[in-house]
Design a protein around this motif. Structure first.
Motif, mmCIF file in Angstrom:
data_model
loop_
_atom_site.group_PDB
_atom_site.id
_atom_site.type_symbol
_atom_site.label_atom_id
_atom_site.label_comp_id
_atom_site.label_asym_id
_atom_site.label_seq_id
_atom_site.Cartn_x
_atom_site.Cartn_y
_atom_site.Cartn_z
ATOM 1 N N ASN A 111 0.839 -1.145 0.073
ATOM 2 C CA ASN A 111 -0.030 0.061 -0.081
ATOM 3 C C ASN A 111 0.821 1.209 0.017
ATOM 4 O O ASN A 111 0.325 2.303 0.075
ATOM 5 N N PHE A 112 2.117 1.077 -0.109
ATOM 6 C CA PHE A 112 3.039 2.231 0.073
ATOM 7 C C PHE A 112 3.828 2.470 -1.416
ATOM 8 O O PHE A 112 4.124 1.418 -2.004
ATOM 9 N N THR A 113 3.805 3.736 -1.482
ATOM 10 C CA THR A 113 4.799 4.174 -2.900
ATOM 11 C C THR A 113 6.098 3.854 -2.832
ATOM 12 O O THR A 113 6.693 3.351 -3.812
ATOM 13 N N THR A 114 6.672 4.269 -1.700
ATOM 14 C CA THR A 114 8.374 4.418 -1.811
ATOM 15 C C THR A 114 8.663 4.064 -0.424
ATOM 16 O O THR A 114 7.896 4.452 0.734
ATOM 17 N N THR A 115 10.030 4.026 -0.129
ATOM 18 C CA THR A 115 10.691 4.123 1.282
ATOM 19 C C THR A 115 11.690 5.211 1.247
ATOM 20 O O THR A 115 12.522 5.386 0.259
ATOM 21 N N ILE A 116 11.818 5.491 2.352
ATOM 22 C CA ILE A 116 12.986 6.887 2.627
ATOM 23 C C ILE A 116 14.043 6.182 3.581
ATOM 24 O O ILE A 116 13.221 5.859 4.691
ATOM 25 N N ASP A 117 14.804 6.136 3.430
ATOM 26 C CA ASP A 117 16.302 5.863 4.539
ATOM 27 C C ASP A 117 16.470 6.787 5.615
ATOM 28 O O ASP A 117 16.950 7.903 4.918
ATOM 29 N N VAL A 118 15.978 6.869 6.663
ATOM 30 C CA VAL A 118 16.253 7.881 7.758
ATOM 31 C C VAL A 118 17.936 7.690 8.210
ATOM 32 O O VAL A 118 17.818 6.557 8.934
ATOM 33 N N PRO A 119 18.593 8.717 8.311
ATOM 34 C CA PRO A 119 20.171 8.304 8.520
ATOM 35 C C PRO A 119 20.219 8.164 9.879
ATOM 36 O O PRO A 119 19.412 9.018 10.780
ATOM 37 N N ALA A 120 21.126 7.317 10.439
ATOM 38 C CA ALA A 120 21.489 7.157 12.142
ATOM 39 C C ALA A 120 22.009 8.370 12.361
ATOM 40 O O ALA A 120 22.867 8.909 11.557
ATOM 41 N N LEU A 121 21.806 8.980 13.545
ATOM 42 C CA LEU A 121 22.727 10.156 14.067
ATOM 43 C C LEU A 121 24.232 10.175 13.804
ATOM 44 O O LEU A 121 24.752 11.019 13.373
#
Length: 586
Positions: free
Chosen positions: A450-460
């Motif tokens: 059901n999702f269009t895409t994925t964004i990777d959130v960077p580790a600190l």
């Protein structure tokens, strides 16, 4: 009557540990070990049990265990007619495996906790075949009352260290133990032979790739006078220039990056931004062994003209509630803003505490600050489907599904059906989900479709340049009526730390510092002890507590290691070893 004069001398003349002498009671080798045991705070009196450390989750998959297991089994079979036990420990004296021939002896060893998971280091147990061999790096034979602690006087043990055939460092130890009344000095030779056999097995299983990488490593060192690092079979090493180039935090960061550089890629040169705030250029050379990757060689230099970082300016955050100007964070924010404008359902994937929910809230506020947002935790113990329906029936225009990778197959399908039905209605909600970095968890997920895409959130740790801005924002929220500025030296410590708990851990650290210093300027002493450590592996709870005690002692003693060892009641050699093991830096 005992015919061994040395052993009789120990038995008849042994005095309390505080009066032991290297000249009149035992050999100087044993006396030195008793002295170290005494300095470490071990009490020899049998009425005072030895300090024990236990680790339940032993890593039995490591190459040392795999290579040693068949050799222990063979030695166990060879000694089948004798009342002896054979054991393997790791380099920290943690017992990994034990093979027994005699159930009576096995029960006696269990009673003194010489069993898998327990630590038999010299500083905890006193003189013994495991801890003393690892402390000295030599094969030893400790007979009966030569043991420092009375609890193990009934045993005789022989220990022989196992050395890495490539690097020469100690990987573990073979120990042979039996009852003192049946002791035989040949036990030492048996242990030594078994240790050599394990070293041969290590050489044959890991040497082909490691030798290949080592040859390229040495060639790179001869070719250019630069810092050279290599990673092969889990072993990370550097030349002399490399050992001086980076501090422990930056080196740990490079080691982590080296693992990611083992994969297939056409990139041969790249720039890395270090946790300390500096930048390095890395030349990458993959070493192949046939069709397999044997390792990677990294030639590292600092740029000749690093860009000046003296100009500081504050800018408004791209998303409400978040801040950061690093390329990694800016890319993530811009992608999410673009997707929010089109209502494209998005998965925010990242480590816990990295700011996934903060980004989702910020994107919602950026898009429609007047509308409410609903957050649904996908904890399988809760009524996820029911709470999702309530969120979709509310006035919320954005619904965040938190931790969708925790859903089991049944709930995954049920939640997917609810989301699909909403997306066919008008107006459809903007659905944002958060997930861990474990890509396997969503491979067969119906909800993920059901999702269009994925964004990777960077580790600190991957955008440490944003730490000062995050600190300023958080301090304004945590202590709005206080001038709680962070001095440059403290800021450097915070930027260099690897932040396994990411932004959440940074916020907790600031709370700790504000509680420690209710008024006045925050100093490094006000920070949690963990920030002065960069361990090379995940530590146990016991090790973390030990690390914290050492950091506190070093801080209280102004960094004086001699004074810190005395205040902790341990030998200086033990303190130095633990400082290295825990990666402590002050």
């Amino acid at each position: 009557m005992d015919s061994d004069p040395r052993r009789r001398r120990v038995t008849t003349d042994r005095r309390p540990a505080s009066s032991l002498s290297a000249t009149d009671e035992v050999s100087s080798f044993i006396a030195q070990s008793w002295q170290r045991s005494r300095q470490a705070g071990v009490v020899p009196d049998g009425s005072s049990p030895p300090r024990l450390q236990f680790v339940e989750d032993l890593d039995l998959r490591r190459r040392l265990v795999q290579c040693a297991s068949p050799i222990l089994d063979r030695l166990h079979d060879d000694l089948s007619g004798m009342s002896l036990s054979v054991a393997l420990t790791d380099e920290h004296a943690q017992v990994m495996l034990r093979r027994d021939n005699d159930p009576v002896l096995a029960a006696k060893l269990d009673s003194v906790y010489f069993a898998p998971g327990f630590n038999y280091s010299e500083e905890l147990i006193g003189t013994n075949g495991v801890g003393t061999a690892l402390e000295t790096g030599m094969a030893v034979y400790v007979d009966g009352r030569e043991h420092f602690h009375e609890a193990i006087h009934d045993f005789t043990c022989a220990g022989a260290p196992i050395h890495n055939p490539i690097l020469g460092r100690v990987e573990g130890l073979i120990d042979i133990s039996g009852l003192a009344r049946e002791a035989n000095p040949l036990m030492r030779q048996l242990a030594l032979g078994a240790a050599r056999d394990v070293e041969s097995a290590l050489r044959s299983t890991g040497s082909a790739k490691q030798q290949l990488v080592l040859g390229e490593f040495l060639a790179a060192c001869r070719r250019r006078q630069v810092a050279v690092y290599s990673l092969s079979c889990g072993v990370f090493m550097s030349n002399t220039i490399g050992s001086r180039l980076l501090d422990p935090i930056d080196e740990a960061f490079l080691r982590e990056e080296a693992h990611s550089l083992l994969g297939p890629s056409r990139i041969t040169q790249l720039a890395l931004h270090l946790p300390s705030g500096g930048t390095i250029t890395v030349k990458r050379n993959i070493i192949e062994d046939g069709a397999e990757v044997a390792g990677v060689i990294l030639e590292v230099e600092r740029p000749p003209h690093p860009r000046s970082s003296t100009t500081h300016h504050r800018s408004l955050p791209a998303l409400p509630g978040s801040t950061g100007s690093s390329p990694q964070w800016t890319r993530c924010s811009r992608e999410l803003i673009s997707l929010a404008s089109t209502d494209a359902n998005t998965i925010l994937r990242g480590e816990g505490g990295s700011g996934r929910l903060t980004l989702a809230r910020g994107a919602h506020l950026y898009k429609n600050p007047q509308a409410p947002i609903a957050v649904v935790d996908c904890n399988p113990t809760e009524s996820v489907e029911e709470r999702l329906r309530s969120a979709l029936d509310s006035a919320a225009t954005t619904v965040v599904l938190r931790d969708i990778d925790l859903l089991d197959a049944r709930l995954d399908q049920a939640v997917s059906d609810v989301v699909s039905a909403d997306q066919r209605s008008y107006p459809a909600r903007w659905i944002v989900a958060t997930s861990s970095t474990d890509g396997d968890r969503l491979l067969h997920s119906a909800l993920a479709r059901n999702f269009t895409t994925t964004i990777d959130v960077p580790a600190l740790r991957h955008h440490p340049g944003d730490v000062p801005a995050i600190i300023r924002m958080c301090l304004g929220q945590l202590a709005p009526h206080r001038d709680a500025d962070i001095p440059d030296d403290v800021l450097r410590v915070l930027k260099k730390y690897h932040w396994p708990g990411n932004i959440t851990e940074l916020v907790d650290t600031l709370k700790h510092a504000l509680r420690a210093k209710p008024a006045g300027v925050i100093t490094a002493v006000d920070l949690p002890p963990a920030l002065s450590s960069a361990p090379r592996r995940t530590m146990t709870a016991m090790e973390s507590a030990e690390r914290d005690a050492i950091v506190v002692a070093l801080r209280e003693c102004g960094g004086n290691r001699v004074a810190a060892a005395k205040s902790l009641g341990i030998a200086r050699s033990s303190l130095y070893r633990k400082i290295d093991t825990f990666g402590i830096h002050l």
